[in-house]
Scaffold this active site. Structure first.
Site, PDB file in Angstrom:
ATOM      1  N   HIS A 125     -36.905 -57.961  32.771  1.00 23.67           N
ATOM      2  CA  HIS A 125     -37.468 -57.874  31.424  1.00 23.67           C
ATOM      3  C   HIS A 125     -36.332 -57.958  30.415  1.00 23.67           C
ATOM      4  O   HIS A 125     -35.154 -57.963  30.783  1.00 23.67           O
ATOM      5  CB  HIS A 125     -38.295 -56.600  31.246  1.00 23.67           C
ATOM      6  CG  HIS A 125     -37.518 -55.328  31.364  1.00 23.67           C
ATOM      7  ND1 HIS A 125     -36.962 -54.889  32.557  1.00 23.67           N
ATOM      8  CD2 HIS A 125     -37.201 -54.377  30.433  1.00 23.67           C
ATOM      9  CE1 HIS A 125     -36.345 -53.737  32.355  1.00 23.67           C
ATOM     10  NE2 HIS A 125     -36.470 -53.415  31.069  1.00 23.67           N
ATOM     11  N   HIS A 139     -35.166 -55.974  27.941  1.00 25.14           N
ATOM     12  CA  HIS A 139     -34.425 -54.863  27.356  1.00 25.14           C
ATOM     13  C   HIS A 139     -32.931 -55.056  27.591  1.00 25.14           C
ATOM     14  O   HIS A 139     -32.508 -55.577  28.627  1.00 25.14           O
ATOM     15  CB  HIS A 139     -34.898 -53.528  27.938  1.00 25.14           C
ATOM     16  CG  HIS A 139     -36.162 -53.035  27.299  1.00 25.14           C
ATOM     17  ND1 HIS A 139     -37.024 -52.148  27.922  1.00 25.14           N
ATOM     18  CD2 HIS A 139     -36.721 -53.306  26.084  1.00 25.14           C
ATOM     19  CE1 HIS A 139     -38.039 -51.890  27.112  1.00 25.14           C
ATOM     20  NE2 HIS A 139     -37.880 -52.585  25.999  1.00 25.14           N
ATOM     21  N   ASP A 185     -30.325 -53.334  28.412  1.00 24.60           N
ATOM     22  CA  ASP A 185     -29.567 -52.847  29.563  1.00 24.60           C
ATOM     23  C   ASP A 185     -29.821 -53.689  30.817  1.00 24.60           C
ATOM     24  O   ASP A 185     -29.238 -53.431  31.871  1.00 24.60           O
ATOM     25  CB  ASP A 185     -29.870 -51.369  29.834  1.00 24.60           C
ATOM     26  CG  ASP A 185     -31.337 -51.080  30.075  1.00 24.60           C
ATOM     27  OD1 ASP A 185     -32.187 -51.701  29.409  1.00 24.60           O
ATOM     28  OD2 ASP A 185     -31.654 -50.225  30.924  1.00 24.60           O
ATOM     29  N   HIS A 186     -30.657 -54.723  30.677  1.00 23.03           N
ATOM     30  CA  HIS A 186     -30.930 -55.633  31.788  1.00 23.03           C
ATOM     31  C   HIS A 186     -30.487 -57.070  31.503  1.00 23.03           C
ATOM     32  O   HIS A 186     -30.454 -57.882  32.429  1.00 23.03           O
ATOM     33  CB  HIS A 186     -32.418 -55.615  32.136  1.00 23.03           C
ATOM     34  CG  HIS A 186     -32.902 -54.287  32.636  1.00 23.03           C
ATOM     35  ND1 HIS A 186     -33.154 -54.020  33.965  1.00 23.03           N
ATOM     36  CD2 HIS A 186     -33.154 -53.129  31.967  1.00 23.03           C
ATOM     37  CE1 HIS A 186     -33.548 -52.771  34.092  1.00 23.03           C
ATOM     38  NE2 HIS A 186     -33.549 -52.199  32.892  1.00 23.03           N
ATOM     39  N   HIS A 215     -44.756 -51.737  31.894  1.00 25.21           N
ATOM     40  CA  HIS A 215     -43.662 -51.286  31.050  1.00 25.21           C
ATOM     41  C   HIS A 215     -44.013 -51.557  29.589  1.00 25.21           C
ATOM     42  O   HIS A 215     -45.071 -52.124  29.291  1.00 25.21           O
ATOM     43  CB  HIS A 215     -42.376 -52.006  31.453  1.00 25.21           C
ATOM     44  CG  HIS A 215     -41.122 -51.380  30.923  1.00 25.21           C
ATOM     45  ND1 HIS A 215     -40.919 -50.025  30.876  1.00 25.21           N
ATOM     46  CD2 HIS A 215     -39.993 -51.947  30.399  1.00 25.21           C
ATOM     47  CE1 HIS A 215     -39.726 -49.774  30.359  1.00 25.21           C
ATOM     48  NE2 HIS A 215     -39.156 -50.917  30.055  1.00 25.21           N
ATOM     49  N   ASP A 227     -38.295 -52.298  35.245  1.00 26.59           N
ATOM     50  CA  ASP A 227     -38.705 -50.955  34.869  1.00 26.59           C
ATOM     51  C   ASP A 227     -40.236 -50.901  34.890  1.00 26.59           C
ATOM     52  O   ASP A 227     -40.899 -51.844  34.460  1.00 26.59           O
ATOM     53  CB  ASP A 227     -38.227 -50.614  33.470  1.00 26.59           C
ATOM     54  CG  ASP A 227     -36.727 -50.526  33.345  1.00 26.59           C
ATOM     55  OD1 ASP A 227     -36.019 -50.699  34.345  1.00 26.59           O
ATOM     56  OD2 ASP A 227     -36.252 -50.307  32.223  1.00 26.59           O
ATOM     57  N   HIS A 244     -31.461 -46.947  38.548  1.00 28.55           N
ATOM     58  CA  HIS A 244     -31.855 -46.849  37.131  1.00 28.55           C
ATOM     59  C   HIS A 244     -32.039 -45.380  36.739  1.00 28.55           C
ATOM     60  O   HIS A 244     -33.039 -44.981  36.148  1.00 28.55           O
ATOM     61  CB  HIS A 244     -33.142 -47.656  36.897  1.00 28.55           C
ATOM     62  CG  HIS A 244     -33.360 -48.029  35.449  1.00 28.55           C
ATOM     63  ND1 HIS A 244     -34.099 -47.260  34.592  1.00 28.55           N
ATOM     64  CD2 HIS A 244     -32.958 -49.104  34.737  1.00 28.55           C
ATOM     65  CE1 HIS A 244     -34.143 -47.838  33.404  1.00 28.55           C
ATOM     66  NE2 HIS A 244     -33.449 -48.963  33.462  1.00 28.55           N
TER      67      HIS A 244
END
Length: 318
Positions: A62, A64, A66-67, A144, A215, A273
């Protein structure tokens, strides 16, 4: 398949955990696949024994930060090295536009072919995302705050072990012909005989299977995708006592991850995570999350950066 964790924290990096990235090294070919690419992932490559030049496919769960924040820099560095034959990227609809905007605005030139594949329709239809002679990849939607997807790799069954002594007894000359016979092919010898390679090989051997799931809040679709997998890597952002926060932010607790593993009957679960709120020294630590999960699914490990392990086929708990 060999798995290397390059980032195991959620949201932000810590002194001991970078943000999300997992590399999979494929057997019997010099090829790496990467799952998520948080900020600093290319630095994690440098600290590992992995070779970035072998990167062939990247799967993004996805959008976000941090990914995905590490992806443009990693691709640019790979281009500067000049030793890539191309990279295929898989992810949400927004992935292509994000990369185009960053690379164009920074005047970054990628000197190798890149192809971006949108996974939404494939996931919704439960279709195969990628397939070659050795591997099959599927994906599924998760639950999510933004569109997110889990991925599964299945290694196809491999030919049985080749009986070289039997081949010698049959006076089959060694050489490239043995490779054809090992693949179970029929081969015609110079003396006119036709040898069926399948008769020189033992029973086919099962391939390994791997699921990467983050996530998400607890998800029935994740259970369905993970059924019978040898290894499930699942997010465990929160401890069970913080379940209300998990529901609000649509993340999993350690117990949700374990319940997914148990209902899917996987071989092994690895928690990743992890929220920085559970750093060692705090009231609740990563080991507490591990113990919560093991109470439901005993064959559980806690991921840490640079943890490396082989996926063993056919080891599901049933």
């Amino acid at each position: 398949m060999q798995v290397t964790f390059l980032g195991t924290s959620s949201g932000v990096p810590t002194r001991t955990r970078n943000v999300s990235a997992v590399a999979v090294r494929l057997p019997q070919r010099p090829e790496l696949w990467l799952f998520d690419c948080g900020e600093g992932t290319q630095h994690q490559f440098l600290k590992s024994e992995l070779r970035l030049s072998q990167l062939r496919r990247v799967f993004i769960t996805h959008m976000h930060g941090d990914h995905v924040f590490g992806l443009p820099g990693l691709l640019a560095s790979l281009g500067l090295a000049g030793n890539s034959f191309g990279v295929d990227l898989y992810g949400p609809d927004q992935l292509a536009g994000y990369l185009d905007d960053v690379l164009r605005s920074t005047s970054s030139r990628i000197g190798y072919p890149i192809e971006v594949h949108r996974v939404r329709e494939t996931a919704d239809r439960n279709e195969v995302l990628f397939e070659d002679n050795d591997f099959l990849v599927r994906c599924t939607p998760l639950n999510h705050r933004v569109p997110a997807y889990a991925y599964r790799i299945d290694q196809k069954p491999r030919p049985g072990r080749f009986d070289i002594e039997l081949a010698k007894t049959l006076n089959i000359p060694p050489g490239p012909i043995y490779a054809d016979l090992k693949r179970g092919e029929k081969v015609k010898l110079q003396d006119g005989r036709v040898i069926d390679g399948k008769k020189l090989c033992g029973p086919s051997r099962p391939g390994a299977s791997f699921v990467y799931c983050t996530d998400t809040l607890f998800s029935e679709s994740a259970i369905e995708l993970s059924k019978g997998a040898d290894l499930l890597i699942h997010e465990a952002t929160y401890a069970h006592k913080d379940a209300e926060m998990a529901y609000q932010r649509k993340h999993s607790t350690s117990t949700m991850a374990a319940q997914t593993a148990a209902e899917a009957d996987v071989g092994q679960l690895i928690l990743t995570h992890l929220s920085p709120r559970y750093m060692p020294g705090n009231a609740t630590t990563p080991n507490d999350l591990l113990n919560e999960a093991k109470a439901i699914f005993p064959n559980t490990l806690l991921a840490k950066d640079f943890l490396q392990l082989e996926i063993k086929p056919g080891c599901n708990s049933s």
